[in-house]
Design an enzyme around this catalytic site. Structure first.
Site, PDB file in Angstrom:
ATOM      1  CG  ASP A   1      -5.092   4.797   1.729  1.00 33.08           C
ATOM      2  OD1 ASP A   1      -6.276   5.031   1.418  1.00 33.08           O
ATOM      3  OD2 ASP A   1      -4.586   4.554   2.630  1.00 33.08           O
TER       4      ASP A   1
ATOM      5  NE  ARG B   1       2.747   1.794  13.312  1.00 29.67           N
ATOM      6  CZ  ARG B   1       1.916   2.569  13.902  1.00 29.67           C
ATOM      7  NH1 ARG B   1       2.249   3.586  14.474  1.00 29.67           N
ATOM      8  NH2 ARG B   1       0.316   2.405  13.611  1.00 29.67           N
TER       9      ARG B   1
ATOM     10  CE  LYS C   1      -2.267   1.736   3.646  1.00 32.68           C
ATOM     11  NZ  LYS C   1      -2.399   2.842   3.934  1.00 32.68           N
TER      12      LYS C   1
ATOM     13  CG  ASP D   1     -11.890  17.780  -6.113  1.00 36.47           C
ATOM     14  OD1 ASP D   1     -12.815  18.403  -6.410  1.00 36.47           O
ATOM     15  OD2 ASP D   1     -10.774  18.031  -5.920  1.00 36.47           O
TER      16      ASP D   1
ATOM     17  CB  THR E   1     -10.712   4.745  12.562  1.00 39.55           C
ATOM     18  OG1 THR E   1      -9.417   4.882  12.254  1.00 39.55           O
ATOM     19  CG2 THR E   1     -11.261   3.625  11.924  1.00 39.55           C
TER      20      THR E   1
ATOM     21  CE  LYS F   1      -7.820   7.087   4.179  1.00 39.94           C
ATOM     22  NZ  LYS F   1      -6.242   6.638   4.034  1.00 39.94           N
TER      23      LYS F   1
ATOM     24  N   PRO G   1     -17.155  14.939  -8.855  1.00 39.58           N
ATOM     25  CG  PRO G   1     -19.368  14.269  -9.217  1.00 39.58           C
ATOM     26  CD  PRO G   1     -18.385  15.601  -8.656  1.00 39.58           C
ATOM     27  CG  ASN G   2     -15.040  16.621 -14.920  1.00 39.36           C
ATOM     28  OD1 ASN G   2     -14.945  16.131 -15.536  1.00 39.36           O
ATOM     29  ND2 ASN G   2     -14.304  17.981 -14.908  1.00 39.36           N
ATOM     30  CB  THR G   3     -11.814  16.960  -9.957  1.00 43.61           C
ATOM     31  OG1 THR G   3     -12.214  18.176 -10.320  1.00 43.61           O
ATOM     32  CG2 THR G   3     -10.572  16.964  -9.506  1.00 43.61           C
TER      33      THR G   3
HETATM   34  O1  C5P Z   1       1.684   0.466  11.074  1.00 44.99           O
HETATM   35  P1  C5P Z   1       0.093  -0.205  10.942  1.00 44.99           P
HETATM   36  O2  C5P Z   1       0.122  -1.555  10.697  1.00 44.99           O
HETATM   37  O3  C5P Z   1      -0.680   0.356  12.144  1.00 44.99           O
HETATM   38  O4  C5P Z   1      -0.422   0.587   9.748  1.00 44.99           O
HETATM   39  C1  C5P Z   1      -1.641   0.578   9.320  1.00 44.99           C
HETATM   40  C2  C5P Z   1      -1.776   1.232   8.050  1.00 44.99           C
HETATM   41  O5  C5P Z   1      -3.379   1.441   7.665  1.00 44.99           O
HETATM   42  C3  C5P Z   1      -1.340   2.604   7.861  1.00 44.99           C
HETATM   43  O6  C5P Z   1      -0.947   2.919   6.599  1.00 44.99           O
HETATM   44  C4  C5P Z   1      -2.490   3.541   8.465  1.00 44.99           C
HETATM   45  O7  C5P Z   1      -2.497   4.739   7.888  1.00 44.99           O
HETATM   46  C5  C5P Z   1      -3.677   2.670   7.802  1.00 44.99           C
HETATM   47  N1  C5P Z   1      -4.993   2.975   8.453  1.00 44.99           N
HETATM   48  C6  C5P Z   1      -5.184   2.613   9.943  1.00 44.99           C
HETATM   49  N2  C5P Z   1      -6.384   2.710  10.165  1.00 44.99           N
HETATM   50  C7  C5P Z   1      -7.194   3.400   9.658  1.00 44.99           C
HETATM   51  C8  C5P Z   1      -7.175   3.627   8.380  1.00 44.99           C
HETATM   52  C9  C5P Z   1      -6.032   3.500   7.787  1.00 44.99           C
HETATM   53  O8  C5P Z   1      -4.219   2.002  10.609  1.00 44.99           O
HETATM   54  N3  C5P Z   1      -8.491   3.541  10.265  1.00 44.99           N
END
Ligand code: C5P
Length: 234
Positions: free
Chosen positions: A64, A214, A37, A69, A123, A66, A71-73
């Site tokens: 990723d 991580r 990702k 904007d 989240t 996200k 719809p056209n953009t």
């Molecule tokens: O390092 P870790 O396993 O926590 O990374 C999780 C990945 O998922 C990161 O790229 C983080 O931005 C993404 N993410 C998240 N929680 C969310 C949405 C995205 O941990 N609610």
């Protein structure tokens, strides 16, 4: 517990400092790990050339961005991404059903293999912050309503937190793809993640993809971490 999907794939979140660190991390994982990702930070710094380089290494790419904007953009942005043949891309459901439909149409015209995923409620948001936006219904209802709207607009799937997996599967059925971060193997450091789930639990609750950062890239032996997570979901 229900198991809705044949298999669950592992995606490594490439939240690296720079291009060199990312490539050094990925090189030994080739042949084991299939998906990475790329987030807004790396994409802003290195753009499509890095995406293309990673695709050439044989990885599938989840971009990723996200997108949110008019719809056209959003549609034009998807057309601009087509040269890199990315495999998964996020858009914000809150952009509305017309934006979702334009995204789907642009995808169909430019990169039919690309799967589009809707992000519902970040989240990082809580009920109090939602109320400031005049969104007074419970967050779970908002998540579900936005998920349903996106799927009705023919978006392929949803990015979900682990604790919404069950709700989404029960209400959306087995069709939509569900991609979930917030994954920690047993015994792993939680970092700042609060409500986590193991890879195998997320699989059992119907995740098609789990996103792990991580626990892999901070590990002394990233390959061993990848193999152990893959063992857990097979
Ligand atoms: O390092 P870790 O396993 O926590 O990374 C999780 C990945 O998922 C990161 O790229 C983080 O931005 C993404 N993410 C998240 N929680 C969310 C949405 C995205 O941990 N609610």
């Amino acid at each position: 517990m229900m198991n809705h999907q044949k298999q669950t794939e592992l995606i490594l979140a490439l939240d690296c400092e720079d291009r060199k660190t990312a490539l050094e991390l990925m090189e030994p994982l080739q042949g084991h790990l299939k998906w990475v990702k790329i987030g807004l930070q790396m994409f802003t710094a290195y753009g499509l050339p890095l995406v293309q380089e990673i695709k050439t290494m044989g990885y599938n790419v989840f971009l990723d961005l996200k997108l949110h904007d008019i719809p056209n953009t959003v549609a034009k942005t998807i057309l601009s991404l087509s040269s890199a043949s990315i495999d998964l891309l996020t858009i914000h459901a809150i952009g509305g059903s017309e934006m979702c439909a334009y995204a789907v149409k642009a995808r169909d015209e430019s990169n039919p293999n690309l799967k589009l995923l809707a992000v519902t409620v970040l989240t990082s948001m809580n009920q109090e912050q939602m109320e400031v936006l005049n969104i007074t219904k419970p967050i779970q209802d908002q998540v579900l309503d936005l998920a349903k709207m996106s799927i009705d607009a023919k978006v392929d799937g949803i990015v979900s937190s682990t604790h919404e997996l069950k709700l989404l599967r029960e209400n959306l059925g087995i069709g939509p793809l569900i991609v979930t971060p917030g994954i920690r193997p047993k015994g792993a450091d939680l970092d700042e993640q609060k409500r986590v789930m193991t890879p195998s639990n997320a699989k059992q609750l119907g995740a098609n993809f789990i996103v792990v950062g991580r626990p892999i890239y901070k590990s002394k032996d990233p390959l061993a971490s990848v193999i152990s997570i893959l063992d857990d979901i097979r």
